[in-house]
Design a protein around this motif. Structure first.
Motif, PDB file in Angstrom:
ATOM      1  N   ILE A 164     -24.771  17.838 -17.284  1.00 13.81           N
ATOM      2  CA  ILE A 164     -24.960  18.454 -16.030  1.00 13.81           C
ATOM      3  C   ILE A 164     -24.414  17.477 -14.897  1.00 13.81           C
ATOM      4  CG2 ILE A 164     -26.472  19.520 -14.282  1.00 13.81           C
ATOM      5  CD1 ILE A 164     -28.403  20.264 -16.610  1.00 13.81           C
ATOM      6  N   VAL A 165     -23.218  17.950 -14.244  1.00 16.31           N
ATOM      7  CA  VAL A 165     -22.818  17.122 -13.050  1.00 16.31           C
ATOM      8  C   VAL A 165     -22.897  17.783 -11.712  1.00 16.31           C
ATOM      9  CG1 VAL A 165     -21.330  16.062 -14.762  1.00 16.31           C
ATOM     10  CG2 VAL A 165     -20.691  18.054 -13.745  1.00 16.31           C
ATOM     11  N   THR A 166     -22.757  17.078 -10.665  1.00 19.64           N
ATOM     12  CA  THR A 166     -22.534  17.488  -9.326  1.00 19.64           C
ATOM     13  C   THR A 166     -21.120  17.946  -9.204  1.00 19.64           C
ATOM     14  OG1 THR A 166     -22.339  15.335  -8.525  1.00 19.64           O
ATOM     15  CG2 THR A 166     -24.720  15.985  -8.622  1.00 19.64           C
ATOM     16  N   GLU A 167     -20.979  18.299  -7.957  1.00 21.39           N
ATOM     17  CA  GLU A 167     -19.575  18.672  -7.604  1.00 21.39           C
ATOM     18  C   GLU A 167     -18.747  17.470  -7.511  1.00 21.39           C
ATOM     19  OE1 GLU A 167     -18.182  21.462  -3.994  1.00 21.39           O
ATOM     20  OE2 GLU A 167     -18.482  19.506  -3.231  1.00 21.39           O
ATOM     21  N   GLU A 168     -18.984  16.344  -6.728  1.00 21.44           N
ATOM     22  CA  GLU A 168     -18.260  15.351  -6.701  1.00 21.44           C
ATOM     23  C   GLU A 168     -17.930  14.595  -8.326  1.00 21.44           C
ATOM     24  OE1 GLU A 168     -16.837  14.316  -4.088  1.00 21.44           O
ATOM     25  OE2 GLU A 168     -17.624  15.622  -2.799  1.00 21.44           O
ATOM     26  N   GLU A 169     -18.834  14.622  -8.850  1.00 26.92           N
ATOM     27  CA  GLU A 169     -18.646  14.061 -10.280  1.00 26.92           C
ATOM     28  C   GLU A 169     -17.687  14.956 -10.970  1.00 26.92           C
ATOM     29  OE1 GLU A 169     -23.030  12.126 -11.033  1.00 26.92           O
ATOM     30  OE2 GLU A 169     -22.652  14.039 -11.702  1.00 26.92           O
ATOM     31  N   ALA A 170     -17.848  16.225 -11.105  1.00 24.48           N
ATOM     32  CA  ALA A 170     -16.929  17.174 -11.596  1.00 24.48           C
ATOM     33  C   ALA A 170     -15.536  17.003 -11.399  1.00 24.48           C
ATOM     34  CB  ALA A 170     -17.421  18.460 -11.371  1.00 24.48           C
ATOM     35  N   LEU A 171     -15.173  16.681  -9.834  1.00 21.69           N
ATOM     36  CA  LEU A 171     -13.900  16.674  -9.352  1.00 21.69           C
ATOM     37  C   LEU A 171     -13.133  15.564 -10.040  1.00 21.69           C
ATOM     38  CD1 LEU A 171     -14.442  17.571  -5.719  1.00 21.69           C
ATOM     39  CD2 LEU A 171     -13.181  18.810  -7.281  1.00 21.69           C
ATOM     40  N   LYS A 172     -13.934  14.496 -10.417  1.00 17.92           N
ATOM     41  CA  LYS A 172     -13.262  13.384 -10.913  1.00 17.92           C
ATOM     42  C   LYS A 172     -12.962  13.481 -12.488  1.00 17.92           C
ATOM     43  CE  LYS A 172     -16.307  10.107  -7.832  1.00 17.92           C
ATOM     44  NZ  LYS A 172     -17.263   9.150  -7.910  1.00 17.92           N
ATOM     45  N   GLU A 173     -13.411  14.350 -12.860  1.00 21.84           N
ATOM     46  CA  GLU A 173     -13.194  14.498 -14.434  1.00 21.84           C
ATOM     47  C   GLU A 173     -11.934  15.670 -14.838  1.00 21.84           C
ATOM     48  OE1 GLU A 173     -14.338  12.662 -16.577  1.00 21.84           O
ATOM     49  OE2 GLU A 173     -15.885  11.683 -15.349  1.00 21.84           O
ATOM     50  N   ILE A 174     -11.655  16.239 -13.570  1.00 26.22           N
ATOM     51  CA  ILE A 174     -10.687  17.470 -13.681  1.00 26.22           C
ATOM     52  C   ILE A 174      -9.320  17.074 -14.143  1.00 26.22           C
ATOM     53  CG2 ILE A 174      -9.785  19.392 -12.450  1.00 26.22           C
ATOM     54  CD1 ILE A 174     -12.384  19.938 -11.075  1.00 26.22           C
ATOM     55  N   THR A 175      -8.701  17.760 -15.328  1.00 26.27           N
ATOM     56  CA  THR A 175      -7.388  17.377 -15.656  1.00 26.27           C
ATOM     57  C   THR A 175      -6.659  18.677 -15.392  1.00 26.27           C
ATOM     58  OG1 THR A 175      -7.757  17.745 -17.782  1.00 26.27           O
ATOM     59  CG2 THR A 175      -8.418  15.569 -17.076  1.00 26.27           C
ATOM     60  N   PRO A 176      -5.147  18.585 -15.492  1.00 22.95           N
ATOM     61  CA  PRO A 176      -4.298  19.954 -15.633  1.00 22.95           C
ATOM     62  C   PRO A 176      -4.734  20.789 -16.829  1.00 22.95           C
ATOM     63  CG  PRO A 176      -3.097  17.995 -15.121  1.00 22.95           C
ATOM     64  CD  PRO A 176      -4.304  17.509 -15.470  1.00 22.95           C
TER      65      PRO A 176
END
Length: 692
Positions: free
Chosen positions: A422-434
Motif C-alpha cells: 500500500i503506497v501513497t500518491e507520491e510513492e506511486a508516482l516514483k515507481e511508474i514505468t512506461p
C-alpha cells in the motif's frame, strides 16, 4: 475621371492653338503685309477653341447632373420600395426613420421614438449590445422568418463635442428568409436517426423454453418493435434474434421522446411461457456528418445503455446523452463466459506489464479496499511488483488496518504482506514505468479516482473492474472495461475473476473476510442488489474461512458516530410523501467521517415506514455539498443523482457538489424525486389497467 478628361482636352486645344500661332508668326515674318490677317486668324482660332471647350464643359456638367439625379432617384426608389426593411435608430436608441417595408414587416404603427427591443422581439437593452459589434440574426415576425443585419454608425453630435465621446447610431436591415428557414426546418425534421435495438436478456428469458416457444417470444418482441417503428414512420431491419436496427426522422424521434419510449414497458409486458420479463436496450443517434458516423454514435449509445444495466434507452443529442428507462432491477446473468474471457485478458496484460498498480476511488469503502486486495492477489501470483494506491482519507481503511492489516502478522499470510504494497500518491508516482498496468476498481470516472495524478501518469494501460452503471464520462483509453451493473459489488466480480485467473489460487482467511465484507456492505447485508452469483461468491468466501464475526466488528461504530447519525435522522423532514431529507451541517468534520455518517443515516431512513427515498445532504460550509441517496427499490435514485452530476445504482447513489447552495440542491432533489414518483405511479396504474 471627367475632370482629367477636360484637362486633357484643354492641353490638346492649347497645343493646336500654339502651333497655329507659330505658323502665323512665321508667315508674318516672311511677309509683313500678312500680319493683320494673321492677327485676325489667331483671334478667330482662339475664340473658336475657347467656345468649343466651354461647350464641352457645359455638356459634361449637364451629363453629370443627369447621372446624379438618376442615382438619387434610384436610391430614393430603392429605399422606399426595395423588398428590404430599413430602419435608423439614433444614438439615444430611438427610432428616427424607417421605410414602409420595415413598418409592414413589424406590423405596428407609431414606431417613431421607440427602441429596437420595443419594435422587434429582442432582449432588453438590445440597442447597447447591438452597437458594440455589427452582426446578424434570424427573427420570427408574424409567422415569417427574417434575417436582421445591423451596423453601428459612429458620429459626434455637436452638443457633445466637448467630451470627445463617440456616439453610435444603428442601421437595421430586415430581409425575408422564410423559404430558406423552412427548408432548414424540413432538412432538420427529415434528418435520419439510427436506433440499434437489442433484446438484451434473450438467453436468460428463453432458458428452458422449447424452439416453438422461443420463436413465439422473438416474434412477439419483433412485432412490438415493428409497431413502435410504424408509429414513428420509420423502418426496421433485423440482423438476428437479438438485434435489429430502426431508422426514423427527427419528427419520429420527437414523438418517441414525448412518449418516453413506452416500447420498453410494452416489451416487458410480454408473457408467454417465459418466467423472466424480456427487456430491450436501445442506442439512438442522429449526430454525424456521414451515415457511418451516425451508425458509430448509435452503437456507442447502445454500449452505454448495456453498460448501465440494460432495459433503457440512451439518446445522443449533440454532445449530451439523454437517458430513459433503467427503472427495473438489473438481473444477474447466469453465464460466466465473459468472466473467463476477462480473467484471461487480465492475466495476459499483467504478464506483459512490468509493474501493476491497483487503485480504488477516493475515500475508499470496504468494497474498494477488498477488490483492490483481490486484484493485487492475482498480480502477486504472477510475481509482479504490485502497488495499491491509497487516497489517504478513509475511515474504512483505518478499521481494516486495525483489524486485518496487523503489524504483527500482516494479514496472517505466510508469503503476502499487503501492508507493504500500500503506497501513497507520491510513492506511486516514483515507481511508474512506461510498461506499468493500472487496475481501476469500484469506479470508472476520473473525478472519483483516489489519485488523479497516478491516473494521468499511466495514460493507456488501464483496466476497469466496476459494478456501477456506466456513466457518460467513463475513463477513456482503457484496454478493458469489465462493468457489470447486475453484480452486487466489485468484490463479487473480483472473487469470480480470481477463480478463472488461476484455478490453483485460493483465498486465505483474511482475504476471504475482507472480500466478504465488501459483499456485505454493498448489499446491505444481502438485502439489495443480490443474485444467485452473489450468494455463490459469498459461499465460496465462507468456505475459504471468511469470518462474519470479524465483519460485524468492522461495521461497529463508536458512540460519537452513532449519536451523530441519530442527530441527523432526528432533523429529517418529509417535504413530499415518501421522501425524507436531512441536512447535516458539519464544517469542521472530516469528509470521510461525514460521508460515512450520511450514508448510514440514509440507509436508516428507508427502513422507516412510508419512506421510499432517504437523502442526506452534508454541508461542509465552503460551498461543498455531499449527497447520499437511498431507495427501497420503488424509485431510481441513480437517475436523480445523475441529474445533479453524480451516479450510482438504482437503490444507492450519491454526488459531490462544489459551489452549490443547500436550498437549491434540496429544491432540485424534491422536484426530481416528485417527477420520479409520478412516473412510477403512472406506470403502476398502466400495468394495473393492463392486468384488469
Amino acid at each position: 475621371m471627367f475632370n482629367k478628361s477636360l484637362f486633357s482636352n484643354w492641353k490638346d486645344v492649347t497645343l493646336y492653338v500654339t502651333i497655329i500661332f507659330l505658323l502665323l508668326a512665321a508667315l508674318s515674318f516672311e511677309e509683313p503685309l500678312f500680319l493683320p490677317v494673321a492677327l485676325l486668324i489667331a483671334i478667330s482660332v482662339f475664340w473658336f477653341a475657347r467656345r468649343t471647350l466651354v461647350n464641352k464643359r457645359l455638356s459634361m456638367s449637364g451629363y453629370l447632373d443627369d447621372i446624379i439625379r438618376n442615382i438619387d432617384r434610384a436610391n430614393h426608389f430603392a429605399v422606399r420600395n426595395l423588398d428590404v426593411g430599413i430602419a435608423v435608430f439614433s444614438s439615444d436608441g430611438k427610432l428616427q426613420w424607417k421605410n414602409e417595408k420595415f413598418q409592414s414587416i413589424v406590423g405596428k404603427t407609431q414606431l417613431e421614438g421607440k427602441r429596437p427591443e420595443e419594435v422587434l422581439p429582442l432582449a432588453e437593452n438590445a440597442f447597447e449590445t447591438m452597437c458594440v459589434k455589427d452582426d446578424e440574426k434570424v427573427l420570427r415576425l408574424q409567422d415569417r422568418w427574417y434575417n436582421m443585419r445591423y451596423f453601428s454608425v459612429q458620429s459626434k453630435p455637436g452638443d457633445r463635442a466637448r467630451d470627445n465621446a463617440v456616439h453610435s447610431s444603428l442601421m437595421v436591415y430586415l430581409m425575408d428568409v422564410t423559404e430558406l428557414e423552412n427548408l432548414k426546418i424540413k432538412y432538420h425534421d427529415d434528418s435520419l436517426n439510427i436506433a440499434f435495438v437489442r433484446f438484451d436478456n434473450y438467453e436468460d428469458v428463453a432458458k428452458g423454453m422449447g424452439e416453438a416457444a422461443r420463436a413465439n417470444l422473438t416474434g412477439e418482441v419483433s412485432e412490438r418493435v415493428s409497431q413502435w417503428a410504424e408509429t414513428l414512420n420509420g423502418f426496421v431491419w433485423r440482423s438476428g434474434k437479438e438485434n435489429c436496427m430502426v431508422g426514423f426522422t427527427n419528427v419520429g424521434l420527437q414523438k418517441a421522446l414525448e412518449d418516453k419510449f413506452s416500447i420498453l414497458d410494452r416489451v416487458r409486458e410480454i408473457k408467454l411461457e417465459n418466467k423472466l420479463a424480456p427487456t430491450l436496450s436501445i442506442g439512438i443517434s442522429g449526430e454525424g456528418a456521414t451515415l457511418a458516423e451516425i451508425s458509430m454514435n448509435a452503437s456507442k449509445a447502445l454500449d452505454l445503455a448495456l453498460g448501465r444495466g440494460g432495459d433503457q434507452v440512451v439518446v445522443q443529442a449533440g454532445k449530451e446523452m439523454q437517458y430513459f428507462g433503467g427503472t427495473s432491477t438489473v438481473n444477474a446473468k447466469s453465464t460466466r463466459v465473459r468472466v473467463r474471457i476477462v480473467a484471461h485478458t487480465i492475466r495476459e496484460q499483467m504478464t506483459a506489464a512490468d509493474r501493476v498498480f491497483v487503485m480504488g476511488h477516493e475515500n475508499e469503502d470496504y468494497d474498494a479496499i477488498a477488490s483492490a486486495v483481490g486484484v493485487a492477489k492475482m498480480a502477486l501470483s504472477l510475481r509482479k511488483p504490485v502497488f495499491i494506491v491509497y487516497s489517504g482519507n478513509s475511515m474504512s481503511f483505518e478499521k481494516v488496518r486495525e483489524y486485518l492489516f496487523d503489524e504483527k502478522d500482516k494479514m496472517k499470510s505466510d508469503d503476502v504482506h499487503y501492508l507493504d504494497h500500500i503506497v501513497t500518491e507520491e510513492e506511486a508516482l516514483k515507481e511508474i514505468t512506461p510498461k506499468s498496468l493500472l487496475m481501476l476498481v469500484d469506479h470508472h470516472r476520473a473525478v472519483l479516482c483516489a489519485s488523479r495524478r497516478v491516473l494521468d501518469a499511466i495514460p493507456r494501460n488501464r483496466i476497469i473492474i466496476d459494478h456501477h452503471r456506466r456513466a457518460e464520462d467513463v475513463i477513456p483509453n482503457t484496454i478493458l472495461q469489465y462493468m457489470e451493473p447486475s453484480s452486487s459489488s466489485t468484490s463479487e466480480l473480483v472473487t469470480e475473476l480470481v477463480g478463472y485467473f488461476d484455478e490453483k489460487l485460493e483465498f486465505d482467511q483474511e482475504e476471504a473476510t475482507l472480500l466478504y465484507c465488501g459483499l456485505v456492505v454493498d448489499t446491505k447485508n444481502f438485502n439489495v442488489q443480490t443474485g444467485e452469483r452473489t450468494f455463490e461468491a459469498a459461499a465460496l468466501l465462507r468456505r475459504s474461512g471468511a469470518d462474519p464475526l470479524l465483519v460485524r466488528q468492522l461495521f461497529k461504530d463508536d458512540l460519537a458516530s452513532y449519536q451523530e447519525r441519530c442527530r441527523v435522522i432526528a432533523h429529517t423532514e418529509m417535504p413530499i410523501p415518501h421522501l425524507a431529507i436531512s441536512v447535516n451541517h458539519c464544517p469542521e468534520a472530516r469528509a470521510s467521517e461525514a460521508s460515512v455518517v450520511a450514508a448510514q443515516a440514509a440507509d436508516s431512513l428507508i427502513n422507516i415506514t412510508d419512506i421510499s427515498v432517504g437523502v442526506v445532504l452534508t454541508d461542509f460550509g465552503n460551498g461543498d455539498i455531499s449527497v447520499s441517496a437511498r431507495s427501497d427499490g420503488s424509485i431510481n435514485v441513480q437517475v436523480i443523482m445523475e441529474e445533479l452530476g453524480g451516479g450510482g445504482h438504482q437503490t444507492v447513489a450519491g454526488v459531490q457538489l462544489h459551489g452549490a447552495s443547500v436550498d437549491d440542491v434540496k429544491r432540485q432533489i424534491i422536484e426530481l424525486a416528485q417527477q420520479q414518483m409520478e412516473e412510477a405511479k403512472e406506470k403502476n396504474k398502466d400495468e394495473s389497467n393492463l392486468t384488469d
